[in-house]
Enzyme design. Structure first.
Site, PDB file in Angstrom:
ATOM      1  N   THR A 204       0.745  -1.271  -0.139  1.00 34.60           N
ATOM      2  CA  THR A 204       0.174  -0.167  -0.023  1.00 34.60           C
ATOM      3  C   THR A 204       0.891   1.334   0.164  1.00 34.60           C
ATOM      4  OG1 THR A 204      -0.232  -0.015   2.396  1.00 34.60           O
ATOM      5  CG2 THR A 204      -1.885  -1.193   1.092  1.00 34.60           C
ATOM      6  N   VAL A 250      -3.709   4.828  -0.044  1.00 30.56           N
ATOM      7  CA  VAL A 250      -5.022   4.537   0.202  1.00 30.56           C
ATOM      8  C   VAL A 250      -5.400   3.121   0.352  1.00 30.56           C
ATOM      9  CG1 VAL A 250      -7.510   4.986  -0.890  1.00 30.56           C
ATOM     10  CG2 VAL A 250      -5.247   6.191  -1.735  1.00 30.56           C
ATOM     11  N   HIS A 251      -4.975   2.636   1.741  1.00 32.04           N
ATOM     12  CA  HIS A 251      -4.516   1.375   2.037  1.00 32.04           C
ATOM     13  C   HIS A 251      -5.913   0.206   1.765  1.00 32.04           C
ATOM     14  CE1 HIS A 251      -1.028   2.663   4.358  1.00 32.04           C
ATOM     15  NE2 HIS A 251      -1.931   3.632   4.723  1.00 32.04           N
ATOM     16  N   ASP A 252      -7.034   0.779   2.325  1.00 30.57           N
ATOM     17  CA  ASP A 252      -7.973  -0.283   2.172  1.00 30.57           C
ATOM     18  C   ASP A 252      -8.671  -0.395   0.713  1.00 30.57           C
ATOM     19  OD1 ASP A 252      -7.798  -0.642   4.822  1.00 30.57           O
ATOM     20  OD2 ASP A 252      -9.256   0.849   5.406  1.00 30.57           O
ATOM     21  N   CYS A 254      -6.876  -0.869  -1.662  1.00 33.39           N
ATOM     22  CA  CYS A 254      -6.043  -1.743  -2.401  1.00 33.39           C
ATOM     23  C   CYS A 254      -6.747  -3.106  -2.169  1.00 33.39           C
ATOM     24  CB  CYS A 254      -4.545  -1.730  -1.858  1.00 33.39           C
ATOM     25  SG  CYS A 254      -3.969  -0.261  -2.220  1.00 33.39           S
TER      26      CYS A 254
END
Length: 322
Positions: A204, A250-252, A254
């Site tokens: 991420t 934009v971690h989540d 991904c």
């Protein structure tokens, strides 16, 4: 060490377990804009980025913004299995959505709790049929597995945003927030026998916003694009300053991109455990694997991806919304 590339899969019957949070909202919008690939059966919420009352409200708002108010939202665990609760209000703001004036959603929560719903739907599911996208601490699923371990039969795979190795942690030098917030829950899920995929900070922190990518979102010309730009710009600034990055992760989102186009990502099978002992490495994802380790793989560890391919996908799905 063998590198494994994920293979494109068929449509997912999906439960999204989440703690919105900015990047969770982006993930929810993208998932709810993709009904031909992701049949979202329910959204379950957990305390994490902010308290569960606020994560539940924010999940209902994301559902409303996506025009998918028929998808039920169930409130879940208000605290971790064992450790004291922690929150990420310094990153996500007091309400979980910096850069946006939060209002109450038009439609509220479904009757019943997240843990009970997970047990009910997984116990009735066809074997290996339901995917779980875990975007926050894994407390709800861990509680469900403790109460009814046989529900693991209904799980196709558990796709987790969590952990860190090469990029270091984002809450301590070694730990990523979701695992640090409830490492004992993560260990319960790992021990369940379910197929588990981890998208860690290793990947991420490679898939970052940029001025060009913000322009790409802004030119969508719809409410969803404007909303995502507004909340992301306030959110990514902290990570850019902390890590000296040229953009913010934009971690989540991904996780949802992985479910939609796994060919955009690369990973490898590893044996993973989580440090649950108080000390400087509490909450750390411990990765072992390769020849001679003597340990069987229990996780597909995703560590790289195609940044522009992911943002093109996110924009294409967000363009579908109003």
């Amino acid at each position: 060490m063998v590198e494994v590339t994920a293979v494109k899969t068929l449509r997912h019957d999906l439960i999204i377990d989440t703690d919105p949070g900015v990047d969770d909202v982006v993930a929810l919008l993208v998932a709810l804009a993709s009904p031909e690939a992701l049949n979202v059966l329910a959204i379950t919420t957990v305390a994490g980025n902010v308290r569960v009352e606020k994560t539940s409200r924010n999940a209902c708002l994301a559902r409303e913004w996506a025009g998918r108010e028929q998808v039920p939202v169930y409130a879940g665990a208000a605290r971790p299995l064992q450790r004291a609760p922690i929150y990420a209000e310094d990153i996500h703001g007091q309400e979980g959505l910096p850069g946006f004036c939060v209002q109450e959603p038009r439609q509220g929560l479904a009757t019943g709790g997240a843990v009970e719903h997970l047990i009910d739907i997984l116990s009735k599911a066809e074997p290996h049929s339901i995917t779980l996208a875990m975007l926050g601490p894994q407390t709800n699923l861990a509680l469900a597995l403790r109460q009814a371990p046989d529900i693991v039969r209904g799980i196709r795979e558990v796709v987790v945003m969590g952990g860190a190795q090469t990029m270091g942690g984002n809450i301590t030098p070694t730990a990523e927030f979701n695992l640090y917030a409830d490492p004992h829950a993560a260990e319960v899920v790992l021990a369940s026998g379910a197929r588990v995929v981890y998208l860690s900070l290793d990947v991420t922190h490679r898939i970052l916003t940029s001025e060009a990518r913000f322009r790409q979102l802004a030119t969508l010309g719809n409410r969803a694009g404007a909303l995502v730009v507004a909340i992301l710009q306030a959110y990514v600034a902290a990570d850019m300053e902390r890590y000296g990055l040229s953009g913010g992760p934009v971690h989540d989102a991904c996780v949802i991109a992985y479910l939609l186009q796994p060919e955009l990502f690369r990973g490898r099978p590893v044996h993973m455990s989580v440090d649950c002992h108080e000390g400087p490495t509490f909450g750390q994802a411990r990765i072992e694997g390769g020849r001679g380790s003597g340990l069987s793989a229990n996780v597909l560890w995703i560590e790289n991806g195609d940044p522009q391919g992911v943002f093109d996908l996110l924009c294409a799905r967000l363009a579908r919304l109003g």
